[in-house]
Design an enzyme around this catalytic site. Structure first.
Site: not given
Length: 294
Positions: A14, A80, A84, A105, A170, A174, A238
């Protein structure tokens, strides 16, 4: 002296202590910010010990964290992977962003009551708008992925009033479920990138394409259609690394401007810093410093 920590498993990698120490130093503040490693089954006990909410000892956590041993209760904690969602359940009070994201977070100790927030979406939007000078309003945005990382950023993006926000995944179920859950906040739909040949929305360029999957962490590329990219597209991953991710490389090969998520990391930390200290830190220098150290 105020005490802070970032909790996760693993946590040694981190950069949060470095980032928050830099923010504090620039603003003339003195803080103690350390990494806190917890076993998944011991999350509640570890956080209780940090915030002094019970008399649970620090033997439940493997920690470098001086604040866990300090008689002064911790003031704030970043959260993290993989905690979360556990932090969402732990908090006494949740911000709108945390409730909608379904994840926390950032935890803040407010006179013994713990407030949970989610700063990931603000970090992403700030990085795109401020650091990359790329507008979102009235633009077509494609979000690749329908997991927690995507969910946490949808509301801040929709608040910028894009022309359309499309979620592709995919598992189209969802993507559909996520899009339907956010329809009241703006123009949002979904698409199946595994069948893009018959999906009209994926046969033309987007203004912004955001990779919110973990594929780049494993050096993998998602089978995205080249048609979603153009010379006028910002391709945003990201994830971040020393070298361009596979997603970034693919986008660049199709003329897009490709960037990674290092700025998002620093900007979400800056928002947490603001929640804790009431001051907005300067971020550009910190982003540059971390970039050079990769």
């Amino acid at each position: 002296m105020k005490y802070f920590a970032v909790i996760g498993n693993p946590i040694a990698h981190s950069r949060s202590p470095e980032i928050h120490d830099a923010f504090a130093k620039a603003l003339g503040l003195t803080i103690n910010y350390q990494r806190l490693l917890s076993e998944p089954a011991q999350f509640t006990q570890t956080v209780n010990a940090f915030f002094h909410r019970t008399d649970v000892g620090v033997e439940h956590a493997r920690t470098e964290c001086a604040e866990a041993r300090n008689p002064i209760a911790g003031h704030g904690m970043n959260v993290t992977v993989p905690f979360k969602e556990a932090a969402l359940q732990y908090a006494d009070e949740l911000s709108e962003a945390a409730q909608i994201a379904g994840a926390v977070n950032t935890l803040t100790n407010q006179s013994g009551k713990i407030k949970g927030d989610n700063t990931d979406g603000i970090g992403l939007v700030t990085d795109i708008l401020t650091n990359h000078q790329w507008p979102i309003a009235d633009k077509r945005v494609l979000m690749v992925g329908a997991g927690g990382a995507a969910r946490g950023c949808l509301l801040p993006i929709l608040k910028q009033q894009p022309q359309q926000l499309t979620i592709t995944n995919r598992s189209v179920d969802k993507a559909q479920s996520l899009a339907e859950g956010f329809q009241k906040y703006g123009n949002i739909d979904y698409a199946d990138y595994t069948d893009y040949a018959t999906t009209d929305t994926l046969n033309r360029p987007y203004d912004i394409v955001i990779n919110a999957t973990a594929a780049s962490l494993h050096g993998q590329m998602i089978a995205l259609p080249a048609e979603i990219f153009s010379a006028d597209t910002l391709a945003y991953d990201m994830m971040y690394a020393k070298k361009p991710t596979p997603f970034m490389t693919f986008a660049q090969q199709h003329r897009a401007t490709a960037v990674d998520g290092l700025g998002m990391l620093v900007e979400q930390a800056a928002q947490a810093f603001y929640l804790w200290h009431g001051e907005h830190p300067e971020t550009a220098t910190v982003i540059q410093r971390i970039r050079q150290s990769l």
